[in-house]
Design a protein around this motif. Structure first.
Motif, PDB file in Angstrom:
ATOM      1  N   GLU A   1     147.689 -54.600 -35.253  1.00 17.46           N
ATOM      2  CA  GLU A   1     149.439 -54.634 -35.722  1.00 17.46           C
ATOM      3  C   GLU A   1     149.365 -54.765 -37.537  1.00 17.46           C
ATOM      4  OE1 GLU A   1     149.054 -58.955 -37.830  1.00 17.46           O
ATOM      5  OE2 GLU A   1     146.995 -59.269 -36.148  1.00 17.46           O
ATOM      6  N   SER A   2     150.959 -54.293 -37.627  1.00 18.30           N
ATOM      7  CA  SER A   2     151.038 -54.117 -38.439  1.00 18.30           C
ATOM      8  C   SER A   2     150.529 -55.014 -40.012  1.00 18.30           C
ATOM      9  CB  SER A   2     152.608 -54.301 -37.870  1.00 18.30           C
ATOM     10  OG  SER A   2     153.850 -53.774 -39.447  1.00 18.30           O
TER      11      SER A   2
ATOM     12  N   PRO B   1     159.622 -50.746 -39.354  1.00 16.79           N
ATOM     13  CA  PRO B   1     158.990 -50.253 -38.623  1.00 16.79           C
ATOM     14  C   PRO B   1     157.447 -49.460 -39.060  1.00 16.79           C
ATOM     15  CG  PRO B   1     160.760 -48.745 -38.486  1.00 16.79           C
ATOM     16  CD  PRO B   1     160.457 -50.032 -39.457  1.00 16.79           C
ATOM     17  N   MET B   2     156.494 -49.585 -38.433  1.00 19.00           N
ATOM     18  CA  MET B   2     154.807 -48.838 -39.342  1.00 19.00           C
ATOM     19  C   MET B   2     155.175 -47.366 -38.733  1.00 19.00           C
ATOM     20  SD  MET B   2     152.474 -50.643 -40.134  1.00 19.00           S
ATOM     21  CE  MET B   2     151.799 -49.754 -41.177  1.00 19.00           C
TER      22      MET B   2
ATOM     23  N   HIS C   1     154.430 -51.285 -23.768  1.00 12.69           N
ATOM     24  CA  HIS C   1     155.561 -52.260 -23.920  1.00 12.69           C
ATOM     25  C   HIS C   1     155.241 -52.722 -25.479  1.00 12.69           C
ATOM     26  CE1 HIS C   1     156.295 -52.994 -19.827  1.00 12.69           C
ATOM     27  NE2 HIS C   1     155.446 -53.871 -19.588  1.00 12.69           N
ATOM     28  N   ASP C   2     155.403 -51.631 -26.072  1.00 10.00           N
ATOM     29  CA  ASP C   2     155.454 -51.281 -27.530  1.00 10.00           C
ATOM     30  C   ASP C   2     156.819 -51.077 -28.122  1.00 10.00           C
ATOM     31  OD1 ASP C   2     152.888 -52.525 -27.783  1.00 10.00           O
ATOM     32  OD2 ASP C   2     152.536 -50.918 -29.218  1.00 10.00           O
ATOM     33  N   ARG C   3     157.620 -51.461 -29.154  1.00 10.17           N
ATOM     34  CA  ARG C   3     158.512 -50.831 -29.061  1.00 10.17           C
ATOM     35  C   ARG C   3     158.874 -49.536 -29.780  1.00 10.17           C
ATOM     36  NH1 ARG C   3     163.210 -54.977 -31.362  1.00 10.17           N
ATOM     37  NH2 ARG C   3     161.822 -56.077 -32.639  1.00 10.17           N
ATOM     38  N   GLY C   4     159.375 -48.913 -29.878  1.00  9.17           N
ATOM     39  CA  GLY C   4     159.116 -47.770 -31.008  1.00  9.17           C
ATOM     40  C   GLY C   4     159.788 -46.096 -30.231  1.00  9.17           C
TER      41      GLY C   4
ATOM     42  N   TYR D   1     157.583 -50.412 -33.965  1.00 10.25           N
ATOM     43  CA  TYR D   1     157.972 -51.524 -33.866  1.00 10.25           C
ATOM     44  C   TYR D   1     156.894 -52.886 -34.125  1.00 10.25           C
ATOM     45  CZ  TYR D   1     162.219 -48.784 -34.786  1.00 10.25           C
ATOM     46  OH  TYR D   1     163.218 -47.620 -35.636  1.00 10.25           O
ATOM     47  N   GLY D   2     156.103 -52.703 -32.911  1.00  9.00           N
ATOM     48  CA  GLY D   2     155.426 -53.517 -32.801  1.00  9.00           C
ATOM     49  C   GLY D   2     155.476 -54.030 -30.951  1.00  9.00           C
TER      50      GLY D   2
END
Length: 500
Positions: free
Chosen positions: A237-238, A300-301, A339-342, A377-378
């Motif tokens: 996780e972030s 975001p990371m 299904h992660d945003r980025g 973005y997770g």
């Protein structure tokens, strides 16, 4: 002919790359600057080659293509259009077809296969099979990356990730033991402290684990971390820059993240000193941040990745779709949506934005390579909606670490949305206090105002939502003593669950 050329090119590329894996100096050639156009073509060629292999030799994938009405991949010159290939994910592929069906040849190999499982934090745990060659290659890349980040002196790695059947336990241990001293303890505070005390200050310790546990370890330990050479590698996780600052102020020397996914690969991309400095610049420069980011909320990371190995695309909804271009995977992954945003940001585009905004590049640590950036973005589904504002765990973590009122006393948190009979929504943030803290030491009214004020600064959608949530009790901050209330039955061995 174009089809045959791409397959032949992908074969030649692998023939060229294999010898490079045996030497650090040779591997460095893979990351030489100035070749990103070629790397992007390599990504598409290798992804196409893996697609053809899966289509021919993986029963589940062949059935999936037929079920989704796939026709063919079109070409633009010598470039295959991978967007013609339907997207797979856990629901439409992994849950429908058996493990054997998803393997090359329709059956798992009879030996040298490690089976691990995801943590099950989003439901029932899923099994994943990894073959010998893919594990060996990933371990070699982890070794090379660790040397670049932490230097060439010997390392003493402590695996504080969940042990047992999880990928973080078995595969990280097997991958890291080839180049370091290693002790796999899992998330056990006492054993980690005892190990560091017994082996003393002459080692460079690298503790790997989930961010909440790493903070718990530092906060609950009687070790003076400043006397030891300790680095953290986190994943799962972030971590906010505020949390990184906090841990480093306690004496942790270096802290880096690696992005992986049980579904795909354990090491897709990684942070370095350059990407961390870029993320910190986003934190301090709102104009730059608004120009770079595509989603509101916490930072975001930021990672760098090798596009020759991973073809990364983004859907219209902003979700990452990844194809693994490396051969020898026993269960290929083609256009898989985790299904992660980025989204991807090429270095060339970043430099143009810096120039456009008149930002001096000297504000950033010099990049060692021009590999593209991945902004992450997770989880796309890891938010709650409150008057149209999507609030994520990363937003809450950043809020906590933006104020010493919370960072010094809070151990963990969870988010909830209540709705009464009249349809009024209530945002409830529950905070777990550290072991030695009590609710009596907090001024509740001030804490409530400070917390939601900070959240409004981080998430501009929440800033607007607050205007609509006119009732005082529609945003609630609750404190719980350590391991009580919603935190009573938490399992620190796996990724934290932030929703109640």
């Amino acid at each position: 002919m174009r089809h045959l050329f791409v397959l032949f090119y992908a074969w030649l590329l692998e023939l060229y790359r294999k010898p490079l894996m045996h030497s650090d100096r040779a591997m460095a050639l893979i990351f030489l600057p100035g070749f990103n156009r070629l790397r992007l073509y390599n990504a598409k060629a290798r992804a196409y080659a893996e697609f053809i292999k899966a289509k021919r030799r993986v029963p589940a994938y062949r059935a999936f293509l037929e079920a989704n009405g796939f026709k063919r991949v079109r070409f633009n010159g010598l470039v295959p259009n991978m967007q013609d290939v339907p997207i797979t994910d856990k629901d439409n592929y992994v849950k429908i077809y058996s493990m054997d069906q998803r393997c090359v040849g329709g059956k798992m190999p009879i030996k040298n296969v490690i089976i691990d499982e995801s943590s099950g934090s989003s439901g029932t745990a899923t099994n994943w099979a990894r073959g010998k060659k893919e594990r060996k290659r990933n371990a070699r890349i982890i070794q090379f990356g660790m040397k670049n980040l932490l230097g060439r002196n010997p390392l003493f790695i402590i695996n504080a990730f969940a042990l047992g059947p999880w990928a973080t336990g078995v595969n990280i241990t097997m991958g890291c033991v080839t180049f370091s001293k290693l002790k796999s303890l899992g998330p056990d505070e006492t054993k980690i402290q005892n190990t560091i005390k017994q082996f003393g200050t002459d080692h460079h310790y690298v503790v790997m684990g989930y961010p909440p546990f790493l903070k718990l370890l530092v906060d609950h330990s009687d070790i003076n971390w400043k006397e030891y050479n300790v680095s953290f590698i986190f994943g799962g996780e972030s971590m906010s820059e505020g949390m990184r600052d906090y841990l480093m102020s306690k004496g942790i020397r270096r802290i880096y993240s690696s992005l992986g996914a049980s579904d795909l690969e354990l090491n897709i991309s990684a942070e370095n000193d350059f990407t961390i400095s870029l993320r910190r610049l986003l934190r301090s420069n709102e104009v730059f941040r608004n120009r770079i980011t595509r989603h509101t909320g916490a930072l975001p990371m930021i990672f760098q990745y090798n596009p020759t190995d991973f073809l990364i695309e983004t859907t219209e909804e902003g979700e990452l779709v990844i194809s693994i271009g490396r051969p020898d995977y026993i269960a290929p992954k083609i256009r898989y949506n985790i299904h992660d945003r980025g989204h991807v940001l090429p270095m060339k585009e970043l430099k143009a934005i810096l120039k456009e905004l008149a930002i001096d590049e000297s504000q950033l640590v010099k990049a060692q390579t021009d590999l593209p950036l991945l902004l992450h973005y997770g989880r796309a589904d890891s938010t709650v909606s409150f008057f149209g504002a999507n609030i994520s765990p990363t937003d809450i973590q950043e809020t906590i670490y933006n104020s010493s009122m919370f960072s010094d006393v809070v151990n963990s948190f969870c988010i909830g949305i209540n709705e009464n009979d009249e349809g009024d929504k209530q945002l409830v943030i529950s905070l777990e206090l550290q072991q030695n803290q009590s609710e009596e030491s907090l001024e509740m009214g001030l804490a409530q105002s400070e917390f939601f004020g900070q959240l409004a600064k981080i998430n501009q959608d929440f800033r607007e939502a607050k205007k609509m949530a006119s009732k005082d009790d529609q945003t609630v901050l609750c404190f719980y003593p350590f391991h009580t209330g919603p935190f009573e039955d938490r399992d620190i061995r796996i990724k934290a669950k932030y929703f109640q």
